[in-house]
Design an enzyme around this catalytic site. Structure first.
Site, PDB file in Angstrom:
ATOM      1  N   ASP A  65       0.803  -1.228   0.000  1.00  0.00           N
ATOM      2  CA  ASP A  65       0.000   0.000   0.000  1.00  0.00           C
ATOM      3  C   ASP A  65       0.837   1.280   0.000  1.00  0.00           C
ATOM      4  O   ASP A  65       0.356   2.341  -0.350  1.00  0.00           O
ATOM      5  CB  ASP A  65      -0.923   0.015   1.239  1.00  0.00           C
ATOM      6  CG  ASP A  65      -0.173  -0.228   2.549  1.00  0.00           C
ATOM      7  OD1 ASP A  65       1.059  -0.369   2.520  1.00  0.00           O
ATOM      8  OD2 ASP A  65      -0.822  -0.298   3.619  1.00  0.00           O
ATOM      9  N   HIS A  66       2.113   1.181   0.357  1.00  0.00           N
ATOM     10  CA  HIS A  66       2.921   2.395   0.503  1.00  0.00           C
ATOM     11  C   HIS A  66       3.616   2.813  -0.795  1.00  0.00           C
ATOM     12  O   HIS A  66       3.561   3.960  -1.203  1.00  0.00           O
ATOM     13  CB  HIS A  66       4.001   2.181   1.570  1.00  0.00           C
ATOM     14  CG  HIS A  66       3.508   2.359   2.971  1.00  0.00           C
ATOM     15  ND1 HIS A  66       2.534   1.571   3.524  1.00  0.00           N
ATOM     16  CD2 HIS A  66       3.879   3.227   3.948  1.00  0.00           C
ATOM     17  CE1 HIS A  66       2.315   1.956   4.775  1.00  0.00           C
ATOM     18  NE2 HIS A  66       3.119   2.962   5.060  1.00  0.00           N
ATOM     19  N   ASP A 120       4.119  -1.286  11.209  1.00  0.00           N
ATOM     20  CA  ASP A 120       3.687   0.064  10.872  1.00  0.00           C
ATOM     21  C   ASP A 120       3.121   0.686  12.139  1.00  0.00           C
ATOM     22  O   ASP A 120       2.360   0.042  12.868  1.00  0.00           O
ATOM     23  CB  ASP A 120       2.615   0.039   9.773  1.00  0.00           C
ATOM     24  CG  ASP A 120       2.402   1.437   9.228  1.00  0.00           C
ATOM     25  OD1 ASP A 120       2.959   1.751   8.162  1.00  0.00           O
ATOM     26  OD2 ASP A 120       1.708   2.232   9.892  1.00  0.00           O
ATOM     27  N   ARG A 380      -0.216  12.764  10.173  1.00  0.00           N
ATOM     28  CA  ARG A 380       1.110  13.334  10.491  1.00  0.00           C
ATOM     29  C   ARG A 380       1.372  14.550   9.614  1.00  0.00           C
ATOM     30  O   ARG A 380       1.120  14.506   8.412  1.00  0.00           O
ATOM     31  CB  ARG A 380       2.208  12.302  10.248  1.00  0.00           C
ATOM     32  CG  ARG A 380       2.161  11.207  11.262  1.00  0.00           C
ATOM     33  CD  ARG A 380       3.364  10.297  11.214  1.00  0.00           C
ATOM     34  NE  ARG A 380       3.268   9.418  12.366  1.00  0.00           N
ATOM     35  CZ  ARG A 380       3.591   8.126  12.370  1.00  0.00           C
ATOM     36  NH1 ARG A 380       4.086   7.570  11.288  1.00  0.00           N
ATOM     37  NH2 ARG A 380       3.458   7.415  13.459  1.00  0.00           N
ATOM     38  N   SER A 539       7.114   6.983  12.970  1.00  0.00           N
ATOM     39  CA  SER A 539       6.898   5.692  12.307  1.00  0.00           C
ATOM     40  C   SER A 539       7.633   4.549  12.990  1.00  0.00           C
ATOM     41  O   SER A 539       8.458   4.750  13.874  1.00  0.00           O
ATOM     42  CB  SER A 539       7.364   5.775  10.860  1.00  0.00           C
ATOM     43  OG  SER A 539       8.755   5.562  10.803  1.00  0.00           O
ATOM     44  N   ARG A 541       9.514   2.590  11.128  1.00  0.00           N
ATOM     45  CA  ARG A 541      10.510   2.141  10.144  1.00  0.00           C
ATOM     46  C   ARG A 541      11.833   1.784  10.804  1.00  0.00           C
ATOM     47  O   ARG A 541      12.499   2.633  11.399  1.00  0.00           O
ATOM     48  CB  ARG A 541      10.676   3.184   9.035  1.00  0.00           C
ATOM     49  CG  ARG A 541      11.231   4.514   9.442  1.00  0.00           C
ATOM     50  CD  ARG A 541      11.079   5.542   8.333  1.00  0.00           C
ATOM     51  NE  ARG A 541       9.681   5.921   8.167  1.00  0.00           N
ATOM     52  CZ  ARG A 541       9.270   7.102   7.719  1.00  0.00           C
ATOM     53  NH1 ARG A 541      10.125   8.024   7.373  1.00  0.00           N
ATOM     54  NH2 ARG A 541       7.981   7.373   7.612  1.00  0.00           N
TER      55      ARG A 541
HETATM   56  C1  MIC Z   1       4.260   6.399   8.234  1.00  0.00           C
HETATM   57  O1  MIC Z   1       3.088   6.726   8.323  1.00  0.00           O
HETATM   58  O2  MIC Z   1       5.204   7.122   8.589  1.00  0.00           O
HETATM   59  C2  MIC Z   1       4.588   5.035   7.637  1.00  0.00           C
HETATM   60  C3  MIC Z   1       5.205   5.256   6.321  1.00  0.00           C
HETATM   61  O3  MIC Z   1       3.397   4.322   7.466  1.00  0.00           O
HETATM   62  C4  MIC Z   1       5.524   4.307   8.616  1.00  0.00           C
HETATM   63  C5  MIC Z   1       6.064   3.042   8.100  1.00  0.00           C
HETATM   64  C6  MIC Z   1       7.215   3.203   7.161  1.00  0.00           C
HETATM   65  O4  MIC Z   1       8.039   4.098   7.314  1.00  0.00           O
HETATM   66  O5  MIC Z   1       7.303   2.385   6.236  1.00  0.00           O
HETATM   67  C7  MIC Z   1       4.895   4.022   9.985  1.00  0.00           C
HETATM   68  O6  MIC Z   1       3.991   4.716  10.372  1.00  0.00           O
HETATM   69  O7  MIC Z   1       5.368   3.131  10.685  1.00  0.00           O
HETATM   70 FE1  SF4 Z   2       0.085   4.899   5.071  1.00  0.00          FE
HETATM   71 FE2  SF4 Z   2       1.428   5.550   7.282  1.00  0.00          FE
HETATM   72 FE3  SF4 Z   2      -0.029   7.365   5.969  1.00  0.00          FE
HETATM   73 FE4  SF4 Z   2      -1.242   5.451   7.265  1.00  0.00          FE
HETATM   74  S1  SF4 Z   2       0.038   7.034   8.162  1.00  0.00           S
HETATM   75  S2  SF4 Z   2      -1.735   6.162   5.208  1.00  0.00           S
HETATM   76  S3  SF4 Z   2       0.134   3.727   6.967  1.00  0.00           S
HETATM   77  S4  SF4 Z   2       1.807   6.324   5.220  1.00  0.00           S
END
Ligand code: MIC
Ligand code: SF4
Length: 645
Positions: A65-66, A120, A380, A539, A541
């Site tokens: 999905d990313h 995630d 975010r 996140s 990550r």
């Molecule tokens: C995010 O919202 O920052 C992400 C991208 O979903 C991350 C995961 C990632 O960095 O792949 C998260 O929230 O953990």
């Molecule tokens: Fe995707 Fe992270 Fe954004 Fe949710 S917060 S939509 S999991 S990138």
């Protein structure tokens, strides 16, 4: 200590070992896991490195999905690896186009009372259906897939008592923004939030999930709603009533702290740049010109969210010059909107329809213009996350977003002058589960050339000759450490991705962080990062630990380090230390030396760690650090990371 809460009951039912006092590590059994593609490739490479043939959970799902831009072959190479490794290891696969992991998981797989960990940070979305759902690094998720228990600090439980009911045009998003204004994004490590009180029954599951989703921004480990009539109603609409199980706190349940929120006093709110806790009322912002509105993400990409926008926009037009982007959170939502004509209403009103997925929420396209305001229903708004330096990103509800899209400036939807539409959840949610691919044991795992290996690390040496490579301030997020956006496609290639660690702090004409760290590493020393409050927010990550590790970082010292990031540092053999005397933060500068003698002997649970600070002028000083490392953490760090253990 809290007693008789839903959270405690779920922990009790999954308890493996540990002491049940707040802050002490406890191990719990994990029923379900989820991964997404941007963290998933590493998680499955790690699972493979553990020589696990088949996952041992009740259910594991791998979502894509990313990373869906497919600029260059990397993303599709990842998808093919993820699809085939899932088939071979017994994991259900959700291909690109199916939708965002958290929304799909809630809709199709969530079960009240079960435990879920996901690679995630917004995995706690599942708390909306009464799951104990927790975000973790990919390696911890791989371990759970391998059947290992998951370690959490036994939580303090913050009870949020909801009373009354939301008024028209006021939304679940405003409730969580209100809570963010109270609890802020820092200082909540080790806590969980549980919702209770008469207001709970007024919120359908998708709205509860908006609230638990953004609990991630509070920095709490999980947020949980009870499982009640609304949960059964949701599961019935999903054609999964058999998954229902009632879950309630005891009538005399005690919480470590109680916060009361009267839903009928909630007004439309916005998180202002550049932190989800910079909350003001939309009314205060009225008149500020907005260039872009985006509706979607795992916070507000549900049926009701998009249907609200479509109903308000029907027969109307978005403000001249403003761009409105809509990204439905899942294929079922998109399909229902196609079938009931709402998609046509959106298109006719001037909306741009984006692919179902994370998209602009993680800086994959739709970056705003310089010096313009973007208004998003996401979770975010960290500086630069949109892909534009100096961005002005505001977070709002779908109601506020669509009102703003109509007028071109921040608009409290109550000022629109027409009644708030009633949006009912569909009687039966459209769901075609044939889009999920079931495991095919023995399937061949396909690795295209951009699929790397999890990087190796050496055991912790006897002595660390450290050099401070960077000193940063408060609230450094993992987006600062390891930017996503256009770099997201490098997630399976650690040497290439490492080049952009702390990219936002690089200055033109000067060596980058990566170059400085590599130079320290190649000189035989090790790198040290100095942070302040709430280091590693955001996140899950694990690249924010793996890439610094690759560049030779061995120590992160700060005033406080957030939970998931801290666990990731440990997993990759980096020492997470806390200044015993906060004033020492001011005494250390970039390029100073920090020498840890006999560091292996020094490392023991509950014992401080001492180092000698050497300044450029030759002066020295002893610095004391604390840490909350358990026996297990110490073992992992000494070994140079969990894969070595
Ligand atoms: C995010 O919202 O920052 C992400 C991208 O979903 C991350 C995961 C990632 O960095 O792949 C998260 O929230 O953990
Ligand atoms: Fe995707 Fe992270 Fe954004 Fe949710 S917060 S939509 S999991 S990138």
């Amino acid at each position: 200590m809290a007693k008789g809460t839903v959270i405690q009951k779920i922990i009790d039912a999954h308890y493996v070992s540990g002491t049940k006092t707040p802050g002490s590590p406890v191990a719990i059994r994990i029923d379900q896991t989820l991964t997404q593609d941007a963290t998933g490739t590493m998680a499955y490479l790690e699972l493979e490195a553990m020589h696990i043939d088949r996952v041992r959970t009740e259910l594991s799902v791998s979502y894509v999905d990313h990373n869906m831009m497919q600029n260059g072959p990397e993303n599709r190479n990842d998808h093919i690896y993820l699809r085939t490794v899932a088939a071979s290891k017994g994991v259900v696969f959700s291909p690109p186009g199916n939708g965002i992991c958290h929304q799909l998981h809630l809709e199709r797989f969530g079960v009240p009372g079960k435990t879920l960990i996901g690679s995630d940070s917004h995995t706690p979305t599942g708390g909306g259906i009464g799951m104990l759902a927790i975000g973790a690094g990919g390696l911890d998720v791989a371990l759970a897939m391998a059947g290992q228990p998951f370690h959490i600090p036994y939580p303090k439980v913050i009870g949020v008592k909801l009373t009354g009911a939301l008024r028209p045009w006021c939304a679940a998003k405003d409730v969580i923004l209100k809570l963010l204004s109270i609890l802020t994004t820092r200082g909540n490590v080790g806590a969980m939030v549980e919702y209770f009180g008469p207001g709970v029954a007024t919120l359908p599951v998708p709205q509860r999930a908006t609230i638990t989703n953004m609990g991630a921004e509070l920095g709490v480990t999980a947020s949980v709603f009870p499982s009640d009539g609304a949960t059964l109603d949701f599961l019935r609409r999903q054609n999964r009533a058999e998954a229902f199980r009632e879950l309630a706190a005891d009538p005399d349940a005690e919480y470590d702290r109680v916060i009361e929120i009267a839903l009928d006093e909630i007004v439309p709110l916005a998180a202002c740049p550049s932190s989800p806790d910079q909350v003001r009322s939309v009314a205060e912002l009225s008149g500020i010109k907005v260039d872009q509105v985006l509706i979607g993400s795992c916070t507000n990409g549900g049926y009701r969210d998009i249907a609200m926008a479509a109903t308000v926009l029907k027969g109307r037009h978005v403000a001249p010059g403003l761009t409105l982007g809509i990204a439905p959170g899942s294929r079922p939502v998109l399909e229902m909107l196609c079938r009931n004509g709402m998609l046509a209403d959106l298109v006719a009103a001037g909306a741009r329809i984006l692919e179902t997925g994370c998209g602009p929420c993680i800086g994959q396209g739709q970056s705003p213009a310089n010096d313009t305001v973007t208004c998003r229903t996401f979770n975010r708004n960290f500086a630069g996350r949109t892909g534009t330096k100096g961005d002005q990103s505001y977070l709002v509800s779908p109601e506020t977003a669509v009102a703003t899209a109509l007028t071109g400036e921040f608009t409290d939807p109550r000022q629109l002058g027409f009644p708030c539409p009633e949006i009912a959840e569909p009687a039966e949610f459209w769901s075609d589960d044939t889009h999920f691919e079931q495991p095919r044991p023995g399937a061949e795992i396909i690795r295209k050339p951009t699929i790397g290996e999890p990087p190796a690390n050496a055991p912790l040496p006897e002595r660390l000759d450290g050099t401070v490579v960077i000193k940063v301030g408060d609230k450094i997020t993992t987006d600062h450490i390891m930017p996503a956006g256009v770099h997201l496609k490098l997630r399976s290639n650690i040497p290439a991705y490492s080049k952009v660690v702390f990219e936002c702090f690089n200055r033109p004409g000067e060596p980058t962080f990566a170059e400085r760290a590599a130079a320290v590493r190649d000189s035989g020393r090790c790198g040290v990062i100095i942070g302040r409050e709430s280091y590693g927010q955001g996140s899950s990550r694990e690249h924010a630990a793996i890439c610094p590790m690759y560049l030779g970082i061995k120590v992160v010292a700060a005033l406080a380090i957030e939970r998931i990031h801290r666990a990731n540092l440990v997993n990759f053999g980096i020492l997470p230390l806390i200044f015993a005397d906060p004033a020492d933060y001011d005494r250390i500068e970039a390029a100073d030396e920090l020498v840890f003698d006999a560091v292996r002997e020094q490392l023991a649970p509950g014992k401080p760690v001492k180092a000698t600070l050497k300044k450029a002028d030759g002066s020295t000083r002893e610095i004391t650090f604390t840490h909350a490392l358990s026996d297990e953490d110490v073992k992992v760090i000494l070994a140079g990371g969990r894969l070595n253990v």
